[in-house]
Design a protein around this motif. Structure first.
Motif, PDB file in Angstrom:
ATOM      1  N   LEU B  76       0.823  -1.213   0.000  1.00  0.00           N
ATOM      2  CA  LEU B  76       0.000   0.000   0.000  1.00  0.00           C
ATOM      3  C   LEU B  76       0.854   1.258   0.000  1.00  0.00           C
ATOM      4  N   ASP B  77       2.078   1.167   0.545  1.00  0.00           N
ATOM      5  CA  ASP B  77       2.899   2.378   0.645  1.00  0.00           C
ATOM      6  C   ASP B  77       3.568   2.741  -0.671  1.00  0.00           C
ATOM      7  N   VAL B  79       2.279   1.813  -3.832  1.00  0.00           N
ATOM      8  CA  VAL B  79       1.402   1.700  -4.999  1.00  0.00           C
ATOM      9  C   VAL B  79       1.208   3.058  -5.675  1.00  0.00           C
ATOM     10  N   ALA B  80       1.199   4.134  -4.887  1.00  0.00           N
ATOM     11  CA  ALA B  80       1.265   5.504  -5.418  1.00  0.00           C
ATOM     12  C   ALA B  80       0.276   5.796  -6.533  1.00  0.00           C
TER      13      ALA B  80
END
Lengths: 228, 211
Positions: B76-77, B79-80
């Motif tokens: 999740l960090d 994926v941007a």
């Protein structure tokens, strides 16, 4: 602001939450109405003695404001989780903690700010001396965001469970105690003409810490809540 | 260990499986989705299609295996905004209009170049409904309002969970058209469906999940 940049994202989210709150104005009015009703009932219940009322005014106002905030806290993330908006926020390029912080800010503006506006009126109904009024407002300005931040962490932690209301109230109680002690302590000191800076400084320190840590904790807790 | 392909796959799953209380929900599955490819995930009810989607978004941690985005492990960090997910919950605020809903999405993810809110709403057939609260739209129109988000955002990977549900014949054609355009632009999409789906552009890749 270019769309997709961090300031644009924060502004867009803040604007959305404020718009949503405005479309449901009745929900904003509820905590204020509750605070007004309870404060009005106090003199009837314990008798209209100005000296007694003035002594308890500060504590009563703080406890009522706290309970009014608690009333609205449960909805903080519920709507976003139920309608899938939370997934949109989680996959967004911005850090989730920042977006959650914006949601808490919007919540504070819609739930606590109206209470801070009416608090001096409530306090004067309870015969709080006018010279203590600025301290009341300062203490509320520091303690309500602190309560919102602490509460938001717990709301995020209980977001995975269906009936989190009771659990939330139970868990929030011990966290509220220091906030109420310092806020009411500052007001009591001001009423007695003593220096009230120390308890206010403690509230400020607590707020500074919560501002940094609470959104991070919220984001982590929400990820766990969505991981089911 | 092996020669790197010319371009890493946009989305790749390696021996991906998901366990719920030690019971496998799906997998292990392997697939690689390159730019311009659309794959259909098939499976019966309860075969783990939605779970697979949530694992691919990074919201659920895979039990084993890994998911790669552009050849790099993703979470999740990282994926941007490259992935956009459309699930059963549409992520629309019912008190707001389709235009306002899109405005938030654009604020978060940015705009695909050459589009704006009015253009995408027209494209999904919501012209004239831009400023109606989503609450007052029909189920199919709500779905269209959510589909408009796909067009507006610059995300390269679309994960669509049951995009055909609630849509009429024209709406199904619309989804197919959007998918075709997306593939033509070099994007990739993963679509789940439990029913028979007729893609306009021939036979799609199929990934089968077994219950």
């Amino acid at each position: 602001m270019t769309p997709g940049s961090t300031p644009a994202a924060c502004a867009a989210l803040l604007r959305r939450d404020l718009t949503l709150a405005w479309r449901r104005r009745g929900d904003i009015a509820m905590p204020v109405l509750y605070a007004v009703i309870v404060t009005t009932l106090f003199p009837f219940a314990i008798g209209p003695e100005p000296a007694l009322l003035a002594r308890i005014a500060g504590g009563v106002v703080f406890v009522i404001v706290l309970l009014a905030i608690l009333l609205s806290l449960d909805h903080l993330f519920r709507g976003d989780i139920d309608d899938g908006s939370m997934e949109l926020l989680m996959l967004a390029p911005q850090p989730l903690a920042l977006l959650v912080g914006m949601k808490i800010l919007a919540h504070w503006i819609t739930s606590s700010l109206p209470l801070i506006v009416v608090a001096p009126v409530l306090a004067s109904m309870l015969k709080l001396p006018p010279e203590a009024m600025p301290v009341l407002v300062i203490a509320l300005l520091l303690s309500t965001p602190l309560l919102c931040l602490l509460g938001a962490v717990l709301v995020a932690l209980t977001a995975g469970s269906k009936r989190s209301g009771m659990l939330l109230a139970l868990m929030l109680l011990p966290l509220c105690v220091p906030v109420v002690i310092f806020a009411a302590g500052a007001l009591a000191a001001a009423q007695e003409g003593l220096s009230w800076v120390a308890p206010i400084a403690w509230l400020g320190a607590g707020l500074a810490m919560a501002l940094v840590l609470a959104p991070l904790a919220c984001a982590a807790a929400l990820r766990i809540a969505m991981d089911t | 260990m092996m020669t790197a392909p010319h371009t890493p796959a946009l989305l790749e799953a390696r021996a991906l499986c998901f366990l719920r209380q030690d019971e496998p929900v799906f997998g292990p599955i392997d697939f690689a989705l390159h730019g311009g490819e659309i794959a259909l995930v098939e499976g019966d009810n309860g075969s783990g299609k939605t779970t697979l989607m949530r694992v691919l978004t990074g919201m659920l941690r895979p039990g084993e295996g890994e998911v790669l985005l552009d050849g790099a492990p993703f979470s999740l960090d990282t994926v941007a905004g490259a992935v956009v997910f459309l699930g059963h919950h549409l992520g629309l605020k019912f008190d707001m209009t389709p235009r306002e809903n899109l405005r938030l999405a654009a604020g978060l993810y940015g705009l695909r170049s050459g589009t704006d809110e009015n253009a995408v709403l027209r494209e999904v057939g919501l012209a004239g409904y831009e400023d109606e609260p989503v609450r007052q739209l029909s189920a199919g129109q709500k779905k269209r309002a959510a589909l408009a988000r796909l067009l507006l955002l610059p995300a390269r990977v679309w994960l669509l969970d049951e995009p055909y549900a609630n849509l009429d014949r024209e709406g199904i054609a619309l989804v197919n058209r959007l998918l075709e355009q997306h593939a033509a632009r070099g994007g990739a999409a993963l679509v789940t469906s439990h029913g028979a789906v007729s893609f306009a552009g021939g036979e799609p890749r199929r990934i089968r999940l077994h219950a």
